[in-house]
Design an enzyme around this catalytic site. Structure first.
Site, PDB file in Angstrom:
ATOM      1  N   ALA A  69      -5.280   3.454   0.880  1.00  0.00           N
ATOM      2  CA  ALA A  69      -4.263   4.470   0.613  1.00  0.00           C
ATOM      3  C   ALA A  69      -4.174   4.677  -0.889  1.00  0.00           C
ATOM      4  CB  ALA A  69      -2.922   3.982   1.148  1.00  0.00           C
ATOM      5  N   GLY A 115      -6.233   0.988   3.919  1.00  0.00           N
ATOM      6  CA  GLY A 115      -6.359   2.197   4.749  1.00  0.00           C
ATOM      7  C   GLY A 115      -7.815   2.567   4.977  1.00  0.00           C
TER       8      GLY A 115
END
Ligand code: CAA
Length: 716
Positions: A69, A115
């Site tokens: 992320a 992520g």
């Protein structure tokens, strides 16, 4: 032909050999910034209805797959509702990916972290190059995987490995990822070619494997939950004060006990709790601070950096030996010079003993030890110094001796050789002048043990050249250190501030707190060791000698009253662990700290002499006093320009003294407490204890302007 997705310029779509190739192009690390997840979803939707594509490959351009992320996003999450809403959207997106009607293969090179791995796990299969690494490092940011990682990972590799990845945060290499079932194939040649072939084979066989539907690895719930319990018990000892590792265990336990939907809901709740915590804010702050630290405003990024092929260390004592080890560990040949064979022999014996203990612990092979030791060449002369690129002087802390050494070094080395000093107390400009080559002279202040501690204070002198600063920063990275450039004041930044921290600890002792109480309050706060335990390790004689030297030149380390107790211990020959007694007592061969009533006695005597009535001191006061002392002196260091940024001080304290990362460093912690409150404390201490508690001008300015240390650094 390359077609651009209409939604996002960050994700490319093209078709090769009947496979849709979805390429993420978001330099430098393909973080999942706004536009990237949307671009991936759009491309998958497009491939699903593209008659020219039978399968899909998701790949990263540049040096990596996806680093995770975009960490900046976490700073924007302010409420639980915001966090939950964002996580729900991410979870829905990944489920949609997993439901794609054609086989979807993640092709991993570089790293798939956080992520990044979660996106890869939502693909049907994963292939990787042998050098790739995968992991869930969120815990190092005070959070847990928030995009289904705690639910999909155990379904691929089982609870035990998932617990290891999510609580330790360390990435796995591709071969272990393969054996654990996280990766399906290692690609030997070109990654994209290999991924396309893999994807076509799956399409031909009509196979699509959704991770969320896998059950084999989590079928044995009892074993999985027992692994969770064991991890919790281990964390209780190693992760004191941190919430995220425990939350990661809770989320993995939910993957075992609940179905995928309910487990994911639990992950979202736990993620929200962590991401909004002070601890996570602090660790995200440090992530960026550690990258900022290498940026020096007046040293441009393209400043030439000298290639360091050979080094030399002067002085084979504890520091010199450790520094030579740091060079050898980095594969850099190093000369180790001392005055005579006897001193060299002692130094080398210590180095050998250190390596042997690493071999005994199984962390180094005997062969690797022999290869590393062979990089260290002992010498008593300057004969082989004509081709060294950097010298680190680590002789006894004595100005005349250092000056002579620098003059000798200037004669023995090439003009462009970097001349570094490991001094912790002396003015490097003085020996820079003695060398006649001040532009090449710089401080390389290592922390003991120099082969272990990560911090390297890079002390810039008045005339140090930009090239030498840039070279020192690059060299620090090669030595596996965190290099922080600081100015040339007494004690530089780390030890200058430490003097104020220690002074407060001594005074608290005189006022009525005990040595074990102060140390416990500080370790409960999160430091690895309290001030007195630390000094028993470092040596009470070291500080005492510095105080003696300062007295001889009419200076003191920290303003205000100084406790006499440390000097009394020095006079008694109680130097700490090495003499079997210091602030504590030690049984022979043991490092267990045994409280000693004698200290209470000495503290009471000192208090009586200073007219102090001893009292009960609360733990909160101990923490407030020492953290306020650090922040107030840190504010002075900053204002005087000896540190570039408040966040540099945070990096120094976290890496030099183990300041707890979940508190972000002493300046970030002061921001957390609140600048007005810190200032109010300084003022009230001044009233109670005297004028030596003088508010730093920067602290007053920030309070007046309603700013914090770190907000004051943000570009306007
Ligand atoms: N978000 C935002 N910026 C990032 C980033 C990320 N995830 N990862 C790296 N960057 C930035 C760095 O700040 C740096 O920026 P500057 O050049 O402006 O300073 C730049 O990218 C290069 O980074 P490094 O200097 O660290 O480069 P490196 O080559 O030494 O290391 C790396 C590369 C291994 C990817 C390393 O950057 C790294 O470990 N990144 C973080 C990985 C991580 O923690 N990912 C998990 C994120 S949390 C998550 O994903 C939660 C979730 O479940 C949804």
């Amino acid at each position: 032909m390359i077609l651009f997705s209409p939604m996002s310029p960050l994700v490319r779509y093209d078709v090769r050999e009947r496979v849709a190739v979805i390429t993420i192009d978001n330099p430098p690390v393909n973080a999942l910034s706004p536009g990237v997840p949307e671009g991936i979803s759009d491309a998958i939707a497009r491939a699903a209805s593209d008659p020219a594509a039978d399968a899909m490959v998701l790949i990263g351009s540049g040096t990596t797959f996806i680093a995770g992320a975009d960490i900046n996003i976490f700073k924007t999450l302010k409420t639980r509702a915001q966090s939950l809403e964002r996580s729900e959207a991410v979870h829905a997106r990944l489920k949609q990916m997993e439901d794609a009607p054609k086989p979807l293969v993640a092709a991993i090179h570089g790293v798939a972290l956080g992520g990044g791995l979660e996106f890869a796990m939502a693909c049907h299969y994963r292939v990787a190059v042998a050098a790739a690494r995968v992991g869930q490092p969120e815990v190092t940011l005070g959070i847990i995987p928030g995009a289904g990682g705690t639910q999909r990972l155990p379904r691929l590799c089982g609870a035990k490995t998932a617990l290891e990845l999510c609580t330790e945060g360390k990435p796995l290499g591709a071969s272990r990822a393969l054996s654990e079932g996280i990766v399906d194939q290692i690609v030997e040649g070109d990654l994209l070619d290999g991924a396309i072939a893999f994807a076509l084979a799956r399409a031909k066989a009509g196979e699509r494997r959704k991770t969320r539907e896998l059950q084999d690895q989590i079928r044995d719930r009892a074993a999985g939950l027992a692994a969770c319990e064991a991890t919790r018990a281990a964390l209780a000892k190693t992760a004191r004060g941190a919430r995220a590792p425990f939350a990661a265990v809770d989320a993995i336990a939910a993957a075992l006990a609940l179905d995928f939907e309910a487990g994911s809901a639990r992950e979202r709740e736990l993620f929200a709790e962590c991401v909004l915590s002070h601890g996570s804010r602090a660790m995200v702050h440090l992530f960026f601070a550690e990258r900022e630290v290498g940026k020096i405003p007046d040293v441009p990024k393209d400043t030439p950096v000298r290639d360091i092929k050979k080094a030399a260390v002067i002085g084979a004592g504890t520091m010199g030996g450790g520094i030579a080890m740091a060079y050898a560990n980095a594969g850099i040949p190093v000369l180790l010079k001392d005055v005579d064979e006897a001193a060299l022999g002692r130094g080398l014996a210590t180095i050998r003993k250190n390596y042997e203990s690493t071999v005994a612990k199984g962390r180094l092979t005997a062969d690797a030890m022999a290869r590393t030791m062979a990089l260290i060449t002992p010498t008593t002369t300057y004969e082989q110094f004509d081709d060294v690129d950097v010298v680190v002087e680590a002789v006894f802390e004595h100005m005349d001796l250092k000056k002579t050494t620098f003059a000798e070094l200037a004669a023995a080395t090439r003009p462009e050789c970097v001349l570094a000093s490991n001094t912790s107390t002396l003015d490097i400009d003085e020996f820079a002048a003695a060398s006649g080559r001040p532009a090449q002279v710089i401080g390389h202040h290592f922390f003991s043990p120099a082969n272990v501690m990560k911090l390297l204070e890079i002390v810039r002198g008045r005339h140090t050249s930009k090239e030498v600063i840039a070279t020192s920063l690059a060299l620090g990275r090669r030595l596996n250190k965190v290099g922080v450039v600081v100015g040339n004041c007494f004690g530089f930044v780390a030890n200058r501030m430490l003097a104020y921290y220690m002074r407060e600890a001594y005074l608290l002792l005189e006022e009525g707190a005990s040595v074990p109480q102060i140390d416990k309050a500080v370790t409960d706060f999160g430091m690895p060791v309290g001030p007195f335990g630390m000094q028993d390790i470092a040596g009470i004689d070291v500080g005492a000698r510095i105080r003696q030297y300062l007295k001889s030149v009419g200076k003191t380390r920290a303003e205000g009253p100084q406790s006499e107790v440390p000097d009394r211990l020095y006079e008694m020959g109680r130097y700490g662990q090495k003499t079997g007694a210091g602030w504590y007592k030690y049984e022979p061969g043991s490092r267990t700290r045994i409280p000693d009533p004698l200290i209470e006695h000495l503290a009471a005597e000192a208090a009586a002499r200073r007219g102090i009535t001893r009292r009960e001191v609360q733990d909160e006061e101990i923490i407030a006093r020492i953290t306020t002392a650090l922040a107030n002196e840190g504010a002075r260091v900053l204002d005087e320009g000896f540190a570039i940024r408040a966040s540099d001080i945070d990096v120094i304290y976290c890496h030099g003294f183990g300041f707890p990362r979940h508190r972000g460093g002493p300046m970030f912690y002061a921001d957390t407490v609140g600048i007005p409150k810190v200032l109010e404390r300084v003022r009230s201490y001044r009233e109670q204890f005297g004028d030596y508690w003088e508010p730093a001008p920067l602290l007053e300015r920030l309070a007046r302007e309603g700013r914090s240390f770190h907000a004051s650094e943000q570009p306007a």
